[in-house]
Every structure is written in C-alpha cells, then in structure tokens.
Design a protein around this motif. Sequence first.
Motif, PDB file in Angstrom:
ATOM      1  N   GLN A   1      10.481   0.545 -13.218  1.00 45.44           N
ATOM      2  CA  GLN A   1      11.540  -0.173 -13.930  1.00 45.44           C
ATOM      3  C   GLN A   1      12.672  -0.557 -12.964  1.00 45.44           C
ATOM      4  O   GLN A   1      13.210  -1.672 -13.025  1.00 45.44           O
ATOM      5  N   LEU A   2      12.995   0.378 -12.090  1.00 45.91           N
ATOM      6  CA  LEU A   2      14.045   0.102 -11.108  1.00 45.91           C
ATOM      7  C   LEU A   2      13.661  -1.095 -10.246  1.00 45.91           C
ATOM      8  O   LEU A   2      14.454  -2.014 -10.026  1.00 45.91           O
ATOM      9  N   GLU A   3      12.418  -1.077  -9.777  1.00 45.28           N
ATOM     10  CA  GLU A   3      11.968  -2.168  -8.914  1.00 45.28           C
ATOM     11  C   GLU A   3      12.058  -3.501  -9.654  1.00 45.28           C
ATOM     12  O   GLU A   3      12.571  -4.492  -9.130  1.00 45.28           O
TER      13      GLU A   3
ATOM     14  N   GLU B   1       6.371   5.398   2.984  1.00 40.03           N
ATOM     15  CA  GLU B   1       5.773   6.705   2.708  1.00 40.03           C
ATOM     16  C   GLU B   1       6.373   7.802   3.570  1.00 40.03           C
ATOM     17  O   GLU B   1       6.445   8.947   3.161  1.00 40.03           O
ATOM     18  N   ASP B   2       6.728   7.464   4.787  1.00 38.02           N
ATOM     19  CA  ASP B   2       7.274   8.488   5.677  1.00 38.02           C
ATOM     20  C   ASP B   2       8.343   7.887   6.590  1.00 38.02           C
ATOM     21  O   ASP B   2       8.649   6.699   6.507  1.00 38.02           O
ATOM     22  N   ALA B   3       8.883   8.748   7.456  1.00 30.41           N
ATOM     23  CA  ALA B   3       9.997   8.334   8.301  1.00 30.41           C
ATOM     24  C   ALA B   3       9.606   7.157   9.195  1.00 30.41           C
ATOM     25  O   ALA B   3      10.369   6.200   9.366  1.00 30.41           O
ATOM     26  N   LYS B   4       8.411   7.221   9.727  1.00 32.63           N
ATOM     27  CA  LYS B   4       7.981   6.198  10.668  1.00 32.63           C
ATOM     28  C   LYS B   4       7.902   4.822   9.999  1.00 32.63           C
ATOM     29  O   LYS B   4       8.404   3.821  10.526  1.00 32.63           O
ATOM     30  N   GLN B   5       7.290   4.816   8.824  1.00 26.63           N
ATOM     31  CA  GLN B   5       7.202   3.548   8.088  1.00 26.63           C
ATOM     32  C   GLN B   5       8.589   3.001   7.774  1.00 26.63           C
ATOM     33  O   GLN B   5       8.834   1.798   7.885  1.00 26.63           O
ATOM     34  N   ALA B   6       9.476   3.908   7.376  1.00 27.60           N
ATOM     35  CA  ALA B   6      10.830   3.467   7.023  1.00 27.60           C
ATOM     36  C   ALA B   6      11.546   2.897   8.242  1.00 27.60           C
ATOM     37  O   ALA B   6      12.179   1.835   8.172  1.00 27.60           O
TER      38      ALA B   6
ATOM     39  N   SER C   1       0.833  -1.191   0.000  1.00 22.93           N
ATOM     40  CA  SER C   1       0.000   0.000   0.000  1.00 22.93           C
ATOM     41  C   SER C   1       0.876   1.253   0.000  1.00 22.93           C
ATOM     42  O   SER C   1       0.501   2.271  -0.573  1.00 22.93           O
ATOM     43  N   ALA C   2       2.023   1.182   0.636  1.00 20.60           N
ATOM     44  CA  ALA C   2       2.933   2.328   0.597  1.00 20.60           C
ATOM     45  C   ALA C   2       3.309   2.629  -0.838  1.00 20.60           C
ATOM     46  O   ALA C   2       3.265   3.771  -1.282  1.00 20.60           O
ATOM     47  N   LYS C   3       3.639   1.592  -1.577  1.00 22.63           N
ATOM     48  CA  LYS C   3       4.008   1.805  -2.982  1.00 22.63           C
ATOM     49  C   LYS C   3       2.830   2.421  -3.747  1.00 22.63           C
ATOM     50  O   LYS C   3       3.004   3.392  -4.479  1.00 22.63           O
ATOM     51  N   GLN C   4       1.660   1.837  -3.530  1.00 20.83           N
ATOM     52  CA  GLN C   4       0.485   2.338  -4.244  1.00 20.83           C
ATOM     53  C   GLN C   4       0.249   3.823  -3.973  1.00 20.83           C
ATOM     54  O   GLN C   4       0.017   4.600  -4.891  1.00 20.83           O
ATOM     55  N   ASN C   5       0.348   4.177  -2.691  1.00 24.43           N
ATOM     56  CA  ASN C   5       0.093   5.577  -2.333  1.00 24.43           C
ATOM     57  C   ASN C   5       1.113   6.520  -2.946  1.00 24.43           C
ATOM     58  O   ASN C   5       0.776   7.589  -3.432  1.00 24.43           O
ATOM     59  N   ILE C   6       2.371   6.102  -2.875  1.00 32.95           N
ATOM     60  CA  ILE C   6       3.423   6.955  -3.443  1.00 32.95           C
ATOM     61  C   ILE C   6       3.207   7.107  -4.945  1.00 32.95           C
ATOM     62  O   ILE C   6       3.237   8.208  -5.495  1.00 32.95           O
ATOM     63  N   MET C   7       2.953   5.984  -5.599  1.00 33.09           N
ATOM     64  CA  MET C   7       2.782   6.017  -7.046  1.00 33.09           C
ATOM     65  C   MET C   7       1.597   6.869  -7.452  1.00 33.09           C
ATOM     66  O   MET C   7       1.639   7.575  -8.449  1.00 33.09           O
ATOM     67  N   GLN C   8       0.543   6.793  -6.636  1.00 33.47           N
ATOM     68  CA  GLN C   8      -0.639   7.595  -6.935  1.00 33.47           C
ATOM     69  C   GLN C   8      -0.306   9.085  -6.888  1.00 33.47           C
ATOM     70  O   GLN C   8      -0.699   9.847  -7.752  1.00 33.47           O
ATOM     71  N   ARG C   9       0.454   9.459  -5.848  1.00 34.64           N
ATOM     72  CA  ARG C   9       0.812  10.875  -5.721  1.00 34.64           C
ATOM     73  C   ARG C   9       1.673  11.331  -6.903  1.00 34.64           C
ATOM     74  O   ARG C   9       1.509  12.426  -7.408  1.00 34.64           O
TER      75      ARG C   9
ATOM     76  N   VAL D   1      15.344   0.183   0.164  1.00 35.87           N
ATOM     77  CA  VAL D   1      14.177   0.864   0.727  1.00 35.87           C
ATOM     78  C   VAL D   1      14.010   2.204   0.017  1.00 35.87           C
ATOM     79  O   VAL D   1      14.918   3.043   0.033  1.00 35.87           O
ATOM     80  N   LEU D   2      12.872   2.386  -0.627  1.00 38.32           N
ATOM     81  CA  LEU D   2      12.583   3.635  -1.344  1.00 38.32           C
ATOM     82  C   LEU D   2      11.675   4.504  -0.481  1.00 38.32           C
ATOM     83  O   LEU D   2      10.561   4.100  -0.143  1.00 38.32           O
ATOM     84  N   LEU D   3      12.168   5.682  -0.154  1.00 38.33           N
ATOM     85  CA  LEU D   3      11.456   6.541   0.798  1.00 38.33           C
ATOM     86  C   LEU D   3      10.875   7.788   0.107  1.00 38.33           C
ATOM     87  O   LEU D   3      11.561   8.457  -0.654  1.00 38.33           O
ATOM     88  N   ASP D   4       9.627   8.069   0.424  1.00 42.43           N
ATOM     89  CA  ASP D   4       9.011   9.294  -0.079  1.00 42.43           C
ATOM     90  C   ASP D   4       9.243  10.443   0.906  1.00 42.43           C
ATOM     91  O   ASP D   4      10.029  11.346   0.653  1.00 42.43           O
ATOM     92  N   ASN D   5       8.596  10.392   2.050  1.00 46.17           N
ATOM     93  CA  ASN D   5       8.771  11.378   3.114  1.00 46.17           C
ATOM     94  C   ASN D   5       8.703  12.828   2.626  1.00 46.17           C
ATOM     95  O   ASN D   5       9.590  13.629   2.898  1.00 46.17           O
ATOM     96  N   GLY D   6       7.657  13.159   1.900  1.00 44.36           N
ATOM     97  CA  GLY D   6       7.448  14.551   1.482  1.00 44.36           C
ATOM     98  C   GLY D   6       7.976  14.883   0.097  1.00 44.36           C
ATOM     99  O   GLY D   6       7.697  15.956  -0.437  1.00 44.36           O
ATOM    100  N   ARG D   7       8.740  13.970  -0.495  1.00 40.15           N
ATOM    101  CA  ARG D   7       9.295  14.269  -1.818  1.00 40.15           C
ATOM    102  C   ARG D   7       8.194  14.379  -2.872  1.00 40.15           C
ATOM    103  O   ARG D   7       8.284  15.195  -3.787  1.00 40.15           O
ATOM    104  N   SER D   8       7.154  13.563  -2.726  1.00 41.79           N
ATOM    105  CA  SER D   8       6.085  13.626  -3.728  1.00 41.79           C
ATOM    106  C   SER D   8       5.325  14.955  -3.642  1.00 41.79           C
ATOM    107  O   SER D   8       4.704  15.376  -4.600  1.00 41.79           O
ATOM    108  N   GLN D   9       5.403  15.626  -2.498  1.00 45.03           N
ATOM    109  CA  GLN D   9       4.785  16.957  -2.411  1.00 45.03           C
ATOM    110  C   GLN D   9       5.545  17.948  -3.290  1.00 45.03           C
ATOM    111  O   GLN D   9       4.943  18.719  -4.026  1.00 45.03           O
ATOM    112  N   ALA D  10       6.875  17.900  -3.208  1.00 47.67           N
ATOM    113  CA  ALA D  10       7.678  18.774  -4.065  1.00 47.67           C
ATOM    114  C   ALA D  10       7.451  18.413  -5.529  1.00 47.67           C
ATOM    115  O   ALA D  10       7.408  19.271  -6.403  1.00 47.67           O
TER     116      ALA D  10
END
Lengths: 221, 487
Positions: free
Chosen positions: B73-75, B89-94, A7-15, B294-303
């Motif tokens: 593709q990377l995955e 998705e965020d620091a806590k999850q990571a 679900s983390a992947k899905q959410n990130i990809m959606q964004r 581990v691929l981390l978002d943590n606010g990057r998708s906002q930018a």
Amino acid sequence: MAVSNSSAKQNIMQRLAAVSALAPTNQTSANAWQASSPEQALARFEQSLVAAHADVIILENAKQLSACLQELQQQHQWQTALCGEGGEWSEVFSLALAEHLQLNHFLQPFEQLKTALFESTDVTFTGCAAGIADTGTLVLKPSADEPRSLSLIAPCHVAVIKVSQIVDNFSQLISEQHWHKGLPSNVVLISGPSKTADIQQTLAYGAHGPSQLIVIVINGE
Amino acid sequence: MSVQHYYPSQFKQQASDALANQTLRSNFRGAMDYLQQKRKDAFSDPQELAQLREHAENIRQRCLSKLPQLLEQLEKNCQANGIQVHWAEDAKQAQQLIAELIQSQGATKVVKGKSMVTEEIELNQHLEGLGIECVESDMGEYIVQLAKETPSHIIMPAIHKNKQQVADLFKQHIKDFDYTLSVDKLIQTGREALRTKFKQAEVGISGVNFAVAETGTLCLVENEGNGRMTTTVPPVHIAVTGIEKVVEFLSDVPPLFSILTRSATGQHITTYFNMISGPRRAPERDGPSEVHLVLLDNGRSQAYADEALRKTLQCIRCGACMNHCPVYTRVGGHAYGTTYPGPIGKIISPHLQGLAQTSDLVTASSLCGACEEVCPVKIPIPSLLQRLRHDAKLPAAEQTPSLKGQASAASWTEHTAWRMWAWLSTHPSIYNWAMAVGVKLAKYLPMPMGEWTRCRNKPELASQTFHQTMKRRASKSVTRSATGGAR
Ligand code: SF4
C-alpha cells in the motif's frame, strides 16, 4: 532509470509472506490533551511556544497587524524581507512593510531566489494552516503562494495565525481536516526556532533553520 | 577519509578500552544523567505513560502484523504521489542502488540528514570511493564525520565529545575558525560551514521516522532543520528506511510521535515534524523535483519470521534503552562496534550482521530490565537477549527458522561440561561421591580460574558438601530431641 530491483522486492515480500502474524486484539487509545475553554487553549499554545524560545505576540484584531509589523521592523532593524505572492496575509505584509524595508515576493522558482534567500534575507513572513495548542505548534501547508523555504532559510521567521485556527491536539487536527484523504506535497509542523543540543547537551538556537520565530496571534476578527 | 573502525567481535577489548578512558566516561555519565532526567520530567503522570506505552505497542504490533500489505500500500500510494520506490535486500544492494541514483543525476555533491540506516549500510564510504562527497548535516554527525568516527548514540551522535574536543576539531578542519568554547559560537560555525554545502548539494539523503501507508507520506522528526534543508534545497531527495518503519494510518502518527520525542529527549514535541508526500508539484516554486524512497531489508525479515524476535521491529529508535542501560552508560556507543549500540543494538545487530559477529554483545547485559521498563513500545529486550544467547550456542528449536550464525558461539568444552553435569545430576550415588571428592580437592583448584577470577575473588568452597552438612545436622537434632532437646 537504470536501477531495476523488482527481484529484490519479490524476495523480500516472499520472506515476509511466509509468516502469518496476528494482530493484537485489544483496542487501545491514547487521550490527547484537551482544553476546557478557548482561553485555556490559547494560554497553552502561548506558553508552549514561549518555553520553546519563540516570541508570541497576541493582537486583539487583524487591524493591529500592520502597526505590529512596523514596530517589529523598527525593533529588529530588518532591511530585507521575503513573503509569498499569495497567502492570506501577503497584502497586509506588503502594505505595512514595503515602505520600510526591501520586501521581495516569492515569484520565481526557488533556484533563482536561492542565493538571495541564503545570503541577503533578514526575515520571512507567512501565514499558517493551523495551530496545535497542546504542544505550541504551527502547522504550515506550503504551496505556490507560500513555498516551503519561506519558513526555513532566513534567520527570522514571522508567522501569523488566527486564534480560530488553533485546535487542541494533533490527532484532532488530522481527523477534523480529513488529512487521510490526501496531503499536499509538504506539511510541516513548527514548534519553535531551530535548535540543537548536540554539543555537550547545551541548547543552542539557529542550528540550520531560523534562530528566531515570532508568532503573531490574531485573537479576534 | 578512513573511518575509525570498531567491531562487535572485539567488544570485550573495546569495552575495557572505553572503561579506562576517563574523559569518555565522564562525557557519557553527564549526557545520560541529563537524558534520564529529561525523560522522567516528560512523563510525570505514570498512568498516562502506561496507557500511552500500551497504545504505542499495539499500533506497532498491528502494523507489523500487516507488514506485507502495508508495504504494498505504501508503495502504491507513494507512486501515486510521484515518489519513486526502490527495494534493497541488503547493504550492498542499497549502496549500489543509491549510488546509481546519484550518478544518474551526474551528481558529486550530496548532503545527508541524520539517517542511521545509511550508517548501517556504510553509505558514506561507498560514495566516497566513487568520488561522491557526502556531507553529514546534523550538527552531531557533522562533528563525528570531521573526527572520522561514527555516531556513538542514535539520537545524539557526538555525545561522547565535550566542547573542548569539538573546538579542537573545528580548529583543525575549518578555515579561519576563531577558537572558542562558546557552544553558541561553535554551532554558528557549523551552521555557516554547512550552509555552503546545502547550497551546493545536488542530492539530499534523509532517513524516515514513519512511512504512512494510508497516504504515501514520509515523516521526519528533528530539531535542527537540517532534515528540512536536506529535503527542500537540493533538486533530488532520496529517503532511505528499513521496511519496518511503515505505519498503517495517519492517525497512528500522533501517539507514536509524542512518545518518541518524550522518550528520546524529554521534549513534548520537536521543533520540526516534516511530512513529505511527493516532489514539487506544479505550480509550486520549491522542493525537490524528484523524491525517491529506498526500502531496505538487510536482515529485518529474519527477525520478522519469528514471533518472539519480531518484537525487535517494533522499535521506533528513541534511544531510551541506551540512556538507561548500565552497560551503555559506562562503555559508551563505540565499544559495541555496531551501528545501533546499547540494548536495541544487541537485539537488532544479530539480524543485520549475524550471530557469529555479535555473540559477545548478547551476553553483555546484566538483564537488569531497565531497557524494557523505559521502552515506549514495550519490547521485552531482556528476554530477547536470553533467546539470542540460546541461539548463539545451540541449534534452532524445531519449527523455528535458523538464524544467521545460529550456534556459531557453541563451544565443545562448554557443551561437554553441561552434558556431564546433567548426567551426574541424574545419578545420585555417583553425584554424592563426586561431590565429596570434589570438596576435598577444591583447595587445589588453580588460581586464577580464567575469566571467572579476572574480576572476582576465587570462591571459598565449604569443607563439606551440602548433603553432608544436612545429614550431620539431622543426626545432631535426633540426639538432641532424644535427650530432651531444648536449648
Ligand atoms: S528498543 Fe525501545 S527504547 Fe530502545 S530505541 Fe527502540 S523503541 Fe527506544
């Protein structure tokens, strides 16, 4: 494994997918350094390595390698050494050195050799997969023949390279050798002994890897 | 171990403290002069530099434009190579994810090679709470960890310390340390202490400089060899990276690598460039048997969602912008209270932590433009700072997504003052009257005038308004021309 995060992947990809980003249209390229002659390439290779604190020895031909290795052993008083079991030069290493020091071969899995490698190996020997003249770089493609840790753990690493293996720049190497078609589990570029400037910008060698890198270039057959 | 904490919301206080610390200032001054000179020497040909920067910028923009596809593709290619891929998705999850990975090995001893992303998610503290020892293996980070601090620079973590301070730390923490100020001996001491840790470690954690989608390869740039140790010796390797670090082709790597090292430390190349495309494959004899990414978002998708702010993600973390920043060179890295200090920190931290925490940071710039001038991927940092200043005070423009903490620094008084000013400026007669009264009352202005006069003198106001002066001058010159006028 317990960790599930689809679900983390899905959410990130959606964004990310909610955005349409256009690629820049202008094509650019960077001109990497090119040698005008093989001599110039070798000269740059040597100078860059020396500037990075490596020792470079240029031999006229492969026949001189044995004597060179023995001389180095004398000079540095190495007692214990490790080299690969296969590899282009491993036979030469064995013939040249077996009588002069305790030469082990990397036959076992790493776990069994770990202590010896960390604690009682003066020097390790490897060949190279290629060299890059521009930056004075050795390219190693570790394998069962010459494992990764052979160029990493002992205080001194001796690498042998043929002048014909040296290309002008990194980009050229990638395209000529078709690296995009797939790579071994590890490829490592080495451009000098291990170093750090983390304390007051003062350069010190032998931070974690070898403090000494000796490169032997075979300039001929 | 409790790490000394700094907070972005306390930037002003932390900056004044730093400014008052002479040792800190001279340590930073020395280091920044050194790094600026090194970079300058590495780019002796301005034309080549311009060409290389444009190329690097294009590569990063192209890769970002295809980010979702490239991540897929990377995955896929990593998995095909035997690398297990995880998303956070965020620091806590990571934190949780990495902790579970470690615990599933039954491991308690971890070594970590320089990775700013794990600083960002405060991994060490989290693992420590679970009884897992996580030792920093980069010399600078090791020193910083002994001092219970965090890195003050993204490339040179212990840049704020001089050798005396390091020697004192070693004396305090390392058994049988023979006190010395020789940097060589200090490094040897660190080397020995950390070798024990490498030998014992059950898991190695690293960052990633470039993740290549085309081949499923993780690239690590370093000089010390701790990155190679971390990814070679322990049986399990966990690489942690932000989602923006992916590049499309292997051929994108050489130009980015070259401009990265030259911008960062003025080196044409680093000692090691380590390309990992999977765990130990039979019949190999060494290397980890498991590799995780581990691929981390943590606010990057906002930018990412905003065209202008997306440029923030072009960053290759060279540190050149901080080395050349007049603010960073004076207050140092800790004052910012964020993982990434300096100019890049000011534009990335609002996405990681929200504008409510970081609104002071975006104003801590004279907008001199040095950062943009040296940035190898041409991120327009000053204009992004202006944009974020706006976002900190005002609601998002139409069609623009709202940022975390949008308008959190809005102030009623400021807003009202500007509204009144706007009204006044569009009503000329009242404006003129108000100004005329204003200059008369100016001498009664209170002193000091709050923030404004804390480090400035009170401005001397003219005794007449500009309009009055001009009017008087006009009438004088009329008289003069009427009487023949020449001087
Ligand atoms: S913003 Fe530019 S100069 Fe600053 S660290 Fe990133 S790439 Fe380097």
